[in-house]
Design an enzyme around this catalytic site. Structure first.
Site, PDB file in Angstrom:
ATOM      1  N   ASP A  79       0.819  -1.225   0.000  1.00 23.23           N
ATOM      2  CA  ASP A  79       0.000   0.000   0.000  1.00 23.23           C
ATOM      3  C   ASP A  79       0.844   1.262   0.000  1.00 23.23           C
ATOM      4  O   ASP A  79       0.330   2.353  -0.211  1.00 23.23           O
ATOM      5  CB  ASP A  79      -0.977   0.005   1.179  1.00 23.23           C
ATOM      6  CG  ASP A  79      -0.287   0.255   2.493  1.00 23.23           C
ATOM      7  OD1 ASP A  79       0.606  -0.536   2.846  1.00 23.23           O
ATOM      8  OD2 ASP A  79      -0.601   1.256   3.153  1.00 23.23           O
ATOM      9  N   GLU A 108       6.362   9.917   0.835  1.00 19.70           N
ATOM     10  CA  GLU A 108       5.953   8.533   0.587  1.00 19.70           C
ATOM     11  C   GLU A 108       4.646   8.493  -0.202  1.00 19.70           C
ATOM     12  O   GLU A 108       3.681   9.173   0.140  1.00 19.70           O
ATOM     13  CB  GLU A 108       5.767   7.776   1.913  1.00 19.70           C
ATOM     14  CG  GLU A 108       5.505   6.289   1.713  1.00 19.70           C
ATOM     15  CD  GLU A 108       5.573   5.480   3.012  1.00 19.70           C
ATOM     16  OE1 GLU A 108       5.497   6.080   4.104  1.00 19.70           O
ATOM     17  OE2 GLU A 108       5.704   4.242   2.915  1.00 19.70           O
ATOM     18  N   ASP A 111       6.713   0.377   1.573  1.00 20.79           N
ATOM     19  CA  ASP A 111       7.305  -0.834   2.132  1.00 20.79           C
ATOM     20  C   ASP A 111       6.763  -2.040   1.363  1.00 20.79           C
ATOM     21  O   ASP A 111       6.084  -1.883   0.354  1.00 20.79           O
ATOM     22  CB  ASP A 111       6.998  -0.920   3.634  1.00 20.79           C
ATOM     23  CG  ASP A 111       5.508  -0.879   3.918  1.00 20.79           C
ATOM     24  OD1 ASP A 111       4.711  -0.907   2.943  1.00 20.79           O
ATOM     25  OD2 ASP A 111       5.115  -0.821   5.087  1.00 20.79           O
TER      26      ASP A 111
END
Ligand SMILES: *[C@@H]1O[C@H](CO)[C@@H](O)[C@H](O)[C@H]1NC(C)=O
Ligand SMILES: *[C@@H]1O[C@H](CO)[C@@H](O)[C@H](O)[C@H]1NC(C)=O
Ligand SMILES: *[C@@H]1O[C@H](CO)[C@@H](O)[C@H](O)[C@H]1NC(C)=O
Ligand SMILES: *[C@@H]1O[C@H](CO)[C@@H](O)[C@H](O)[C@H]1NC(C)=O
Ligand SMILES: *[C@@H]1O[C@H](CO)[C@@H](O)[C@H](O)[C@H]1NC(C)=O
Length: 492
Positions: free
Chosen positions: A79, A470, A82
């Site tokens: 998602d 991110e 990571d």
């Protein structure tokens, strides 16, 4: 003669100036942004990649997921930056992507096919994650092990632990969100693949019953929502997919729990907003409004609440605000990773604008401020344009869109050299040098919408600041629908 000549020059100059100013407000290339926003999902794929994979610096990964519990759990999405498969945000993403297609699929042109593939990549995985009637898979991959390493998904050798919610250890948030997602996606595939749609719906009902019967919070980092809300949402999606009145009754019976739940969101001045996107209360009200708009007997409390939400956002409304604005005009909600709020709210605003238009309605925000669909659309377009580069830094917050965009996003696969460039296995800390480097990322994660700028319109472009740099799939999922809308509005 001479003066006429001067006048002519002046008129030409004025004409050129008018064109130049108009050029400043020329719409962004929403079609290009739409294609990229969907392409991004290919970069987030886990599992065995198909021949149709276009983001081809990514390769197969995590081909043994589920083996610790003797199940096949290969596939699905990371998602964020990571390599864990968190099924709660993955389901939430897929619900939003399905909703984008249900509302705006007919405006997507040739991109519709790619959007459907993006949904199916998740639903194929979720059919595996829910194929045991007495349990639902919540997470695959040990988050602590994963986060301790800066490793490519293709090299993963951290524990790929499977976490399962059961009757004894229920996790209603994740189960109910999965039920909502399965129901929404079953509507998406209703026309194009009836058999697939039927299997999604059948599974949605099974998972909904599991979530409703065994209520309890799955207390981990994946979320602390309370059941009533998510159960409402899946109830609505099931109602929409099955037209079964008992699911509708479920929504109406439980909607009041939202206000007493501890997830109530506060306005900037401390007064309560009866719902907030964070817990998706806003979503349910706007979603339901579509249906009740034509049925006044059923309009309470959904439409007044949805109206209230709009009045708490738009700057021209005198109502207390649930959001603030940066000097450059970007909408902010307290907390991290702002663009997730902005893209979700943009989606809701456009959806609601369409409902208002269809119902020939306006919203009265008090003090004679009456807002119509055009206000909502104009406002949203400014937000979208900000993301795409119309902001004080001239920076696009979508990777690969425009000429200036984030170069050091917090994303393992994007930072470390690809398998093509560096075929040898890279261990847990072999990627650290790339993380620490000032150099741009090795691989372009095209279409990724990052966390976004700070409240003063500055942006660090640093891997050390995941809140800003991110990307997450639930930034992109609602944005897909918004971009389809603006692509069609400007005939691109
Ligand atoms: C989750 O559990 C921890 C430790 O048991 C507790 O401190 C925390 O308040 C719990 N969170 C929720 C949302 O229940
Ligand atoms: C699915 O498609 C059929 C045929 O077009 C239609 O009758 C039915 O209402 C659709 N179901 C949903 C849930 O959209
Ligand atoms: C829409 O509403 C306005 C004002 O309430 C009314 O004048 C107009 O006739 C309505 N249009 C339609 C198509 O119903
Ligand atoms: C929306 O924006 C257009 C173009 O900038 C403008 O002409 C129109 O007046 C605006 N409408 C509203 C309701 O703000
Ligand atoms: C902008 O905000 C960021 C984050 O709060 C802060 O670190 C930075 O110093 C601010 N910059 C300016 C120019 O105010």
């Amino acid at each position: 003669m001479c003066t006429n000549f001067l006048l002519l020059r002046l008129l030409i100059a004025a004409g050129l100036l008018a064109m130049a100013t108009a050029a400043k407000v020329t719409p962004h290339n929403y079609a290009d942004a739409l294609s990229k926003s969907i392409l991004f999902f290919e970069g987030q794929r886990s599992g065995k990649l198909p021949n149709s994979q276009r983001m081809n610096w990514r390769k197969d990964s995590a081909l043994h997921d589920g083996s610790d519990v003797h199940r096949d759990l290969v596939g699905g999405y990371h998602d964020a930056g990571d390599n864990v498969k968190f099924n709660f945000p993955m389901a939430f993403t897929t619900t939003l992507l399905s909703w984008s297609v249900l509302e705006f699929g007919d405006l997507m042109g040739s991109e519709l096919q790619h959007a459907l593939e993006a949904i199916r990549w998740a639903t194929d995985y979720f059919l595996k994650a829910t194929n045991d009637p007495g349990s639902v898979v919540g997470v695959v991959g040990d988050p602590n092990g994963d986060h301790a390493c800066w490793q490519r998904p293709e090299d993963l050798d951290t524990p790929r632990t499977t976490y399962v919610v059961t009757k004894e250890k229920p996790g209603s948030e994740v189960s109910a969100e999965i039920a909502a997602m399965l129901a929404a996606s079953s509507i998406v595939f209703n026309q194009s693949d009836k058999a697939y749609s039927d299997s999604l719906l059948k599974r949605a009902i099974q998972v909904f019953q599991f979530a409703d019967q065994y209520q309890g919070s799955y207390n981990t980092s994946i979320g602390d929502g309370a059941c009533p809300f998510y159960c409402d949402f899946s109830g609505y999606m099931l109602y929409k997919a099955t037209k079964e009145p008992n699911y509708w009754k479920y929504v109406k019976d439980h909607i009041h729990n939202l206000e007493s739940s501890n997830t109530v969101v506060r306005n900037v001045d401390g007064s309560p907003v009866p719902f907030g996107w964070d817990s998706m209360h806003a979503g349910i009200n706007i979603l339901v409004s579509q249906w009740v708009m034509t049925d006044p007997a059923n309009s309470n409390p959904f439409i007044p609440k949805a109206d209230q939400l709009i009045c708490s956002i738009l700057p021209e409304s005198p109502a207390p605000k649930s959001v603030t604005y940066s000097p450059g005009g970007l909408l902010f909600k307290p907390g991290c990773c702002n663009l997730q709020h902005m893209t979700s709210l943009s989606f809701l605003l456009i959806v609601y604008a369409r409902y208002l238009k269809g119902a020939n309605r306006t919203i009265n925000c008090g003090n004679n401020v009456v807002l119509g669909p055009a206000h909502l659309i104009n406002f949203t377009r400014k937000q979208v344009d900000y993301i795409l580069g119309s902001n004080p830094l001239g920076m696009s917050y979508m990777v690969g869109y425009g000429t200036k965009f984030p170069q050091r996003i917090h994303h393992r696969a994007s930072v470390v050299p690809s398998m093509d460039k560096h075929p040898q296995h890279m261990r847990c800390h072999d990627g650290d040098q790339y993380f620490k480097s000032q150099a741009p990322n090795q691989n372009l994660l095209i279409g990724a919408v990052v966390g976004g700028p700070a409240e003063n319109d500055t942006f660090e472009d640093s891997r050390y600041d995941p809140g800003q740099s991110e990307p997450v799939t639930y930034n992109n999922a609602p944005f897909v629908g918004v971009l389809a809308f603006f692509k069609a509005l400007y005939n691109l």
